[in-house]
Design an enzyme around this catalytic site. Structure first.
Site, PDB file in Angstrom:
ATOM      1  N   CYS A 123       0.824  -1.199   0.000  1.00 22.77           N
ATOM      2  CA  CYS A 123       0.000   0.000   0.000  1.00 22.77           C
ATOM      3  C   CYS A 123       0.868   1.263   0.000  1.00 22.77           C
ATOM      4  CB  CYS A 123      -0.987  -0.015   1.169  1.00 22.77           C
ATOM      5  SG  CYS A 123      -2.347   1.161   0.958  1.00 22.77           S
ATOM      6  N   HIS A 225      -3.606  -4.917   0.632  1.00 16.05           N
ATOM      7  CA  HIS A 225      -3.058  -5.345   1.923  1.00 16.05           C
ATOM      8  C   HIS A 225      -3.080  -6.877   2.028  1.00 16.05           C
ATOM      9  CE1 HIS A 225      -2.564  -1.516   4.176  1.00 16.05           C
ATOM     10  NE2 HIS A 225      -3.441  -1.082   3.284  1.00 16.05           N
ATOM     11  N   GLU A 227      -1.453  -8.777   3.906  1.00 20.08           N
ATOM     12  CA  GLU A 227      -1.341  -9.246   5.293  1.00 20.08           C
ATOM     13  C   GLU A 227      -2.709  -9.508   5.913  1.00 20.08           C
ATOM     14  OE1 GLU A 227      -1.938  -4.847   5.789  1.00 20.08           O
ATOM     15  OE2 GLU A 227      -0.890  -6.166   4.369  1.00 20.08           O
TER      16      GLU A 227
END
Length: 269
Positions: A123, A225, A227
């Protein structure tokens, strides 16, 4: 015979940049290094060791020293990049600049490219890479697309499917279908792409969602994102694998120290 754990290769050390935020715990209310645990889990889930890197004053030599101790680097998400870094006036919706973090990550990025360190941008990290290599940003996507589809707000991620280009490094990581379930939370995006970068995916709106650094064997960045998707660790597994290879190659060219007894014997007449 029992196996010797000391013979196993050490897991790769992955540095992750972080925020400096006001934090409260117990009686304390102080600035502190802050990074969501999902970043740490994403690295440790695939066999890496996560090292949190808080913003701090740094000179190029210090950045090189940090990078020399790492096997891989993640430029994490966070606040907007200072528009002054790409010679633009701030939009009314652009966040207050975090000049300490901008400078720290710029120095780390330069050192990582020089060292050919495996790198993953997430990001804000993708935006930092583009800006520091000479590109620009769209400061508020709703001005372009007409709504908040890329950042719903209130910590709610917009989920879309992203398909990356065939033949790209990210495409190799994602496999035959080259698809990822992307969790979006960005009101800014890459505008003019910097020289030395290749865009590898775009949305139907034409917004760049992933890039690669041409000068690095493993230098990928995504605007989403990854994660946040605990079911899909392919990008992090790719980084940790590249980091393990990087460490192995680096250690193979470092001369082994001469044992003290051998050194002493060579000094005898």
């Amino acid at each position: 015979m029992a196996s010797n754990d000391s013979d196993a290769p050490a897991p790769p050390l992955i540095g992750i940049t972080s925020y400096l935020e006001q934090a409260q715990t117990g009686v304390w209310d102080v600035p502190a290094s802050f990074l969501p645990q999902v970043y740490l889990d994403a690295v440790t889930d695939v066999g890496g060791v996560a090292i949190v890197l808080p913003p701090q004053p740094v000179e190029p030599g210090v950045a090189r020293g940090i990078v020399s101790r790492l096997d891989g680097l993640i430029l994490s998400g966070g606040a907007d990049v200072d528009p002054a870094r790409y010679r633009a006036d701030p939009h009314e919706r652009t966040g207050a600049p975090r000049t300490d973090r901008d400078a720290f990550e710029a120095a780390l990025l330069d050192a990582a490219i020089d060292a050919q360190l495996p790198l993953l941008g997430i990001c804000r990290g993708a935006q930092v890479i583009n800006v520091e290599l000479g590109g620009t940003l769209i400061q508020h996507l709703p001005d372009i697309v007409g709504d908040d589809r890329y950042q719903a707000g209130q910590g709610v991620f917009t989920e879309i499917d992203v398909e990356v280009d065939a033949g790209s490094r990210i495409g190799e990581l994602l496999g035959d279908d080259r698809n990822a379930r992307a969790h979006l939370y960005h009101h800014q995006a890459i505008d003019a792409l910097a020289d030395g970068l290749t865009a590898t995916s775009r949305t139907v709106d034409g917004i760049i969602e992933s890039i690669e650094i041409d000068a690095l064997p493993f230098g990928v960045a995504v605007q989403w994102h990854p994660e946040e998707n605990r079911e899909d660790r392919r990008l992090f597994a790719g980084l940790v694998s590249a980091a393990a290879t990087y460490r192995s190659r680096r250690e193979s060219v470092i001369p082994s120290p001469v044992p003290s007894s051998e050194h002493a014997s060579k000094e005898q007449p």
